[in-house]
Design an enzyme around this catalytic site. Structure first.
Site, PDB file in Angstrom:
ATOM      1  CG  HIS A 143      -5.575   4.274  -1.910  1.00  0.00           C
ATOM      2  ND1 HIS A 143      -5.803   5.566  -2.310  1.00  0.00           N
ATOM      3  CD2 HIS A 143      -5.905   3.497  -2.967  1.00  0.00           C
ATOM      4  CE1 HIS A 143      -6.262   5.562  -3.559  1.00  0.00           C
ATOM      5  NE2 HIS A 143      -6.325   4.307  -3.984  1.00  0.00           N
ATOM      6  CD  GLU A 144      -5.370  -0.472  -3.192  1.00  0.00           C
ATOM      7  OE1 GLU A 144      -6.480  -0.800  -3.627  1.00  0.00           O
ATOM      8  OE2 GLU A 144      -4.606   0.294  -3.816  1.00  0.00           O
ATOM      9  CD  GLU A 187      -8.005   5.406  -7.480  1.00  0.00           C
ATOM     10  OE1 GLU A 187      -7.177   5.440  -6.564  1.00  0.00           O
ATOM     11  OE2 GLU A 187      -8.555   4.352  -7.850  1.00  0.00           O
ATOM     12  CG  HIS A 213     -10.257   1.582  -3.693  1.00  0.00           C
ATOM     13  ND1 HIS A 213     -10.961   2.593  -4.279  1.00  0.00           N
ATOM     14  CD2 HIS A 213      -8.982   1.736  -4.112  1.00  0.00           C
ATOM     15  CE1 HIS A 213     -10.131   3.327  -5.020  1.00  0.00           C
ATOM     16  NE2 HIS A 213      -8.920   2.825  -4.929  1.00  0.00           N
TER      17      HIS A 213
END
Lengths: 185, 342
Positions: B161-162, B248, B165
């Protein structure tokens, strides 16, 4: 005036063409780079295996056959002369490592051995890196091929001789879930 | 939109959220444009005694002010955030932190990017965030509590997930949005000062006295503009939060693409939601960078339209449902694959 407009249109078209062409070249290079990355990770895996096998050899008395198979597959992968041969050996190695990591869970002595735990983590990580490098290769191939098959990339690809790249298939051996006998615990 | 369809592939979900972000930023630009040009239209003529707009002076001033505000956070932001959370580079001699570094490297390979620097925040609450203006300057930080609570597969989901980003250039997107936010706040401030001095009112009055349909339209526009100017701070705050939430959802879908294992992240989100304490070391300003809102459970769990509008992150329940939907579409990875990735 009309001549100027025509000239402008031609210049714009040329700029656009260069952009499209460069985009395809960039993708082709990415595909080649992604392919080389897989090799880097496979090499790192081959370097790690003897360490792991030597560390667990003494403890895993009931798994000598598994250990031997891993070492043999590694030797064959390193000595392979053709891509098919290498692919088959690497696939068998993956399977062997998967089995080895799974049966390591059955040896409580290994769980308290810092060195073994560390190696187990390193081998797991390297095995994952091999998998993710293959996945990324396929992702880039998909992008490259899509760019060549969709309009207007298809016109440029065909006139400049771009060829679609081939996907890496999951080898048959990898699709079989490794059977782990847990009755020992 | 995404809410209706709970079973979409990660490609569809990524496309949908990219479109959402673009749409929201367009709305934001329209808001800034209306506010700034309106100010120029209604007040510039007061200063110069000439009707209409010669130079969009205040619009330009607002945009430059916003850009300055954002540039400072863009270049200094990463180091500042890491320092304020007491993040330390991950130690290779610690098994948990070494595993974290390995997982970061794995996800970097899956994303085809250089591996970001790995940091650990000494906080017992599970959370994670990514900073850095581009993939070459990126860092991923996790709390010690996250490493202690999650297994390898779940950690991979969070790091994925990071990494998403980082790959999706979310820091850049949020910087742009911050600049627009700064511009609206500045302009709305001007407008309120201008209105209290009564400048626009005279202008409106004069238009009315000039008579005709055109004057009425100008008056209507002026009232609408006044309304927007008063509501601008809250409207732009809501837009910032909506962009944050779309990033997100996008990062969750991209994490599913990178790990090909959406259930890992789903299970991690459940564990993180179950931990009640707020992450004290992460301040409110960096909330949009985290895996879940660091201000504690209440913000993430509250459902309902009003709570949703004011959240940096979508409700965890919906994120988990979408991830599980993606897993359904994937058809479940073969078990052998999962044990290797675990």
């Amino acid at each position: 005036m009309i001549l100027l407009i025509l000239l402008g249109v031609v210049v714009l078209f040329a700029v656009w063409l260069v952009g499209q062409f460069n985009g395809l070249v960039q993708l082709r290079n990415q595909v080649q780079n992604a392919w080389a990355q897989i090799d880097v990770q496979l090499k790192r895996r081959a370097d790690l295996i003897p360490n792991l096998v030597n560390t667990v050899k003494g403890v895993m008395k009931f798994e000598q056959e598994t250990l031997e198979r891993v070492m043999n597959a590694r030797a064959r992968a390193m000595g392979a002369t053709t891509i098919t041969e290498r692919g088959a050996a690497e696939a068998e190695l993956s399977q062997g490592i998967g089995r080895l990591l799974a049966v390591m869970e059955n040896y409580p002595e290994l769980k308290s051995n810092q060195n073994a735990l560390q190696l187990q983590e390193e081998v797991t990580a390297t095995e994952n890196k091999v998998g993710f490098a293959r996945q990324f290769y396929n992702d880039v191939v998909m992008k490259f091929n899509t760019a060549q098959q969709t309009f207007p990339g298809n016109l440029i690809a065909s006139s400049f001789g771009f060829k679609p790249s081939e996907f890496l298939q999951v080898p048959e051996a990898d699709r079989v879930v490794p059977k782990v006998d847990l009755s020992l615990t | 939109m995404i809410q209706g369809n709970q079973r979409a592939t990660f490609y569809e979900l990524q496309d949908a959220n990219r479109r959402n972000t673009v749409l929201l930023i367009l709305v934001f630009l329209v808001l800034v444009g209306f506010l700034g040009l309106g100010f120029d239209f209604f007040f510039w003529s007061e200063l110069t005694e000439e009707p209409g707009i010669r130079v969009p002076f205040f619009t330009g001033f607002g945009l430059i002010g916003g850009a300055f505000y954002a540039t400072v956070s863009y270049f200094g932001g990463a180091r500042e955030v890491l320092a304020s959370t007491y993040a330390k580079p991950a130690r290779l001699d610690d098994p948990l932190e070494k595993q974290f570094v390995n997982v970061v490297e794995e996800m970097a390979i899956a994303a085809g990017l250089p591996p970001p620097k790995s940091y650990v925040v000494p906080d017992s609450d599970p959370n994670a965030f990514a900073v850095g203006r581009d993939p070459e300057h990126a860092s991923i930080a996790v709390t010690r509590g996250l490493l202690e609570r999650l297994d390898r597969e779940e950690l991979q989901g969070v790091v994925g997930h990071e990494m998403a980003h980082v790959r999706n250039l979310d820091i850049r997107t949020m910087t742009l949005v911050t600049a627009l936010f700064g511009a609206t706040v500045l302009l709305s401030d001007f407008a309120r000062r201008g209105l209290s001095m009564g400048g626009g009112g005279r202008r409106g009055g004069r238009s009315r006295s000039s008579g005709g349909g055109g004057g009425g339209l100008v008056l209507l526009l002026f009232v609408l503009w006044m309304l927007v100017a008063v509501l601008a701070p809250i409207l732009s705050r809501l837009l910032v939060l909506a962009v944050s939430r779309s990033r997100e959802y996008l990062a969750d879908a991209s994490a599913a693409e990178l790990t090909r294992n959406p259930l890992g992240l789903a299970s991690a989100l459940r564990k993180i939601a179950a931990a009640h304490e707020p992450t004290e070391l992460i301040s409110q300003g960096s909330a949009h960078l985290c895996i879940t809102d660091p201000r504690g459970l209440g913000v993430n769990e509250r459902e309902g339209a009003a709570a949703d509008l004011f959240a940096t992150h979508p409700p965890i329940g919906r994120r988990v449902a979408l991830l599980e939907g993606m897993a359904g579409v994937l058809g479940g990875a073969p078990a052998g694959d999962l044990t290797l990735r675990a």
